[in-house]
Design a protein around this motif. Structure first.
Motif, PDB file in Angstrom:
ATOM      1  N   ASP A  22      10.290   5.150 -40.976  1.00  0.00           N
ATOM      2  CA  ASP A  22      10.120   6.582 -40.712  1.00  0.00           C
ATOM      3  C   ASP A  22       8.664   7.010 -40.912  1.00  0.00           C
ATOM      4  N   GLU A  23       8.327   8.120 -40.315  1.00  0.00           N
ATOM      5  CA  GLU A  23       7.082   8.853 -40.588  1.00  0.00           C
ATOM      6  C   GLU A  23       5.863   7.936 -40.693  1.00  0.00           C
ATOM      7  N   TRP A  52      18.626  10.423 -39.725  1.00  0.00           N
ATOM      8  CA  TRP A  52      18.291  11.403 -40.773  1.00  0.00           C
ATOM      9  C   TRP A  52      17.772  12.715 -40.211  1.00  0.00           C
ATOM     10  N   TRP A  79      15.345   3.796 -40.405  1.00  0.00           N
ATOM     11  CA  TRP A  79      15.476   5.225 -40.094  1.00  0.00           C
ATOM     12  C   TRP A  79      15.419   5.425 -38.580  1.00  0.00           C
ATOM     13  N   TYR A  97      21.271  15.893 -47.230  1.00  0.00           N
ATOM     14  CA  TYR A  97      20.065  15.729 -48.053  1.00  0.00           C
ATOM     15  C   TYR A  97      20.255  16.515 -49.351  1.00  0.00           C
ATOM     16  N   TRP A 141      16.384  12.341 -52.466  1.00  0.00           N
ATOM     17  CA  TRP A 141      14.928  12.177 -52.595  1.00  0.00           C
ATOM     18  C   TRP A 141      14.484  12.945 -53.829  1.00  0.00           C
TER      19      TRP A 141
HETATM   20  C1  ACM Z   1      13.190  10.509 -44.452  1.00  0.00           C
HETATM   21  O1  ACM Z   1      13.772  11.466 -45.001  1.00  0.00           O
HETATM   22  N1  ACM Z   1      11.875  10.534 -44.254  1.00  0.00           N
HETATM   23  C2  ACM Z   1      13.916   9.330 -44.036  1.00  0.00           C
END
Ligand code: ACM
Ligand code: ZN
Length: 573
Positions: A332-333, A405, A388, A430, A481
């Motif tokens: 991801d990202e 996600w 992801w 989340y 997270w």
């Molecule tokens: C994510 O929440 N960046 C997978």
């Protein structure tokens, strides 16, 4: 077997509550898929435990722990007997049942438990535990009443993958704290711990091959304070798990029916790694383990063979510790700014003949190349990848599993293309979002976003999925997270009770969910939380805030009228 609707279940429970020896009103979470409640009770104290000799050793040992526990809390030892117990508990291996399935029959004469595998027996025990007073989770004699309501249950999960992600990078959780999360996962019949072990803000795996990952990469000089990306606390923060500790968690989780799946997030979210070994980045640094949250432009250089050597070495160390079928490689990202400027990444792009096409840049295809190399490497060691939903952009090789996600879209697209999918949409699952819109009374959440328990509960993972894609939807996961979560109390507060709501999405067949029944069952589940000394959000019970800061929750109308969930939906769907 008769199936009673949830309302009938509660009615029977209420009727039975008038009986002389009152059992706990039936309130198992996740609700078993087939339940018929009967008249009368089975008296537990002193009941013999018979265990079929064919039951594998690990399951027999787990059943024996249950026997000892029953003896402790009732104050009357339960003798172990060979084979089937007369007037007692009988555990029988039944290979006709499926994976994780169990059958349970409680009559005034005895309790018959059948299953085909470890998790089947474990879940039968978890259901029996929840049918007893919450003191069964304690470690001393308690008053009971130690009776089980007569019932017939045939139960198995809707999804084979029932996960929680735990981020130990933004904030670090000790082995003991991690085990507490595993305990409550197991009570709610979850079976996968997705352990997010590497990040920009800290590398948490002991590496014997790359010691600077721990000397440098496991530590940051300070941590962002609140939402201000430019305010820091000035306190050095970090830590990592030794390989022995990682093994300890894997073994502990296995006893609780949980497979630990490690994540090494690549090629982005790698600032801790490039800070330790700057040659792994495109510019060569200098880099610093991130003190603030967010996304970094500094990612692994994909133009150097040494990067792949590093990743393969790390995977080798990991594979030796984690026996899971899947390894999560993140994906991801990963901004492509550096790759666009890097001569080595550009050279690699030319060598591979990558071009901008189909709305994707050549740098995106370079990420696909990185994913494929890791996928092939792990396949050569008998493992499969999860990533992801960004891994789907461009080209994704068959055999990868996509974790959706950014809402549900990635999962829906992936399933349509024939990939296996785990749904983990931020808008429903989340758990770093606030528990309520009581932003000024809640501990800090990520952004000004609320995800109340009823919104979690409402999620139906097949919604929007293409026709015939059921088999590709292999699981559901909630993610915790921890940018804004720095204490175990806050961690548990954000996890509970929303994880129990998620467990019904993961376990219950469509049509078996009922929020009113779930809410009533939570009365017993919260007693279990209390017995275990867990912190949880009491929004369902009219208060919000961490212990010591609890305040009454205000009526919904008194709060901001903006529907934040709708805003999120618009962003990601
Ligand atoms: C994510 O929440 N960046 C997978
Ligand atoms: Zn590069």
């Amino acid at each position: 077997m008769k199936r009673f609707p949830a309302v009938a279940l509660l009615a029977v429970s209420v009727a039975l509550s008038c009986a002389k020896t009152e059992p706990v009103p039936f309130s198992v979470i996740p609700q078993p898929n087939q339940v018929t409640l009967g008249e009368g009770v089975f008296k537990v104290p002193g009941a013999a435990f018979g265990t079929d000799e064919a039951i594998p050793q690990d399951a027999a040992a787990m059943i024996d722990e249950f026997r000892v526990r029953i003896g402790t809390v009732t104050g009357k030892e339960s003798p172990a007997v060979a084979g089937t117990a007369e007037k007692g508990f009988s555990f029988i291996l039944n290979k006709d049942l499926g994976a994780e399935e169990y059958a349970l029959k409680v009559t005034p004469e005895g309790v018959k438990v059948e299953a085909a595998d470890y998790n089947g027996f474990l879940y039968a025990v978890q259901t029996l535990m929840q049918m007893l007073p919450s003191a069964v989770y304690g470690d001393k004699k308690a008053s009971g009443p130690w009776v089980l309501q007569c019932a017939e249950i045939l139960d198995k999960p809707r999804f084979g993958y029932r996960g929680i992600l735990l981020d130990c990078c933004r904030h670090f959780w000790t082995v003991e704290e991690t085990k507490r999360v595993i305990d409550i996962m197991s009570i709610n019949k979850l079976n996968r711990l997705h352990w997010h072990l590497t990040e920009d803000q800290g590398w948490r795996i002991e590496s014997k091959k790359y010691p600077k990952l721990n000397e440098i990469g496991s530590w940051r000089e300070a941590t962002q304070v609140g939402y201000d990306h430019n305010a820091f606390d000035g306190v050095r923060y970090g830590g990592y798990y030794t390989q022995d500790q990682l093994r300890e968690v894997v073994a502990y989780a296995a006893k609780k029916g949980i497979t630990v799946i490690p994540e090494v997030d690549l090629p982005g979210h790698m600032v801790a790694a490039v800070s330790s070994y700057p040659e792994l980045g495109c510019t060569g640094g200098p880099y610093e383990v991130r003190k603030s949250w967010g996304i970094s432009k500094d990612i692994l250089c994909a133009g150097k063979e040494s990067t792949f050597k590093f990743l393969e070495d790390i995977m080798d160390e990991l594979l030796d510790i984690f026996p899971s079928e899947y390894i999560n490689i993140g994906g991801d990202e990963a901004p492509k700014d550096r790759w666009k400027e890097c001569p080595l990444c550009q050279k690699k792009i030319r060598q591979l003949g990558l071009k901008d096409r189909d709305g994707h840049t050549k740098e995106q295809f370079l990420q696909n190349y990185v994913t494929k190399r890791m996928q092939d490497y792990l396949a050569s060691k008998g493992r499969k990848i999860i990533g992801w939903d960004e891994i789907l952009e461009g080209e994704l090789a068959p055999g990868a599993t996509v974790m959706s996600w950014r809402g549900t879209k990635g999962g829906i697209t992936a399933a349509g293309k024939g990939f296996d999918v785990i749904m983990s949409p931020n808008i429903y699952l989340y758990l770093d979002y606030y528990n309520s819109k009581e932003f000024d009374r809640e501990p800090l959440g990520i952004g000004r976003r609320a995800l109340p328990i009823e919104d979690v509960y409402a999620y139906e993972p097949m919604d929007g999925m293409p026709e015939g894609s059921d088999a590709h939807l292999i699981g559901v996961q909630a993610n915790l997270w921890t940018e804004f979560i720095s204490t175990p109390e806050h961690l548990e507060y954000n996890l509970l009770p929303r994880m129990s709501a998620a467990s019904e999405i993961q376990w219950c067949n469509a049509g078996n969910k009922d929020f009113d029944r779930f809410r009533a069952s939570m009365e017993h589940m919260r007693r279990i939380y209390d017995q275990l000394g867990l912190t949880y959000c009491k929004y369902m019970w009219g208060t919000v805030g961490l212990p010591g800061h609890e305040q009454p929750a205000r009526p919904k109308e008194a709060l901001d009228t903006i529907n934040l969930r709708t805003i999120e939906k618009a962003t990601y769907e």
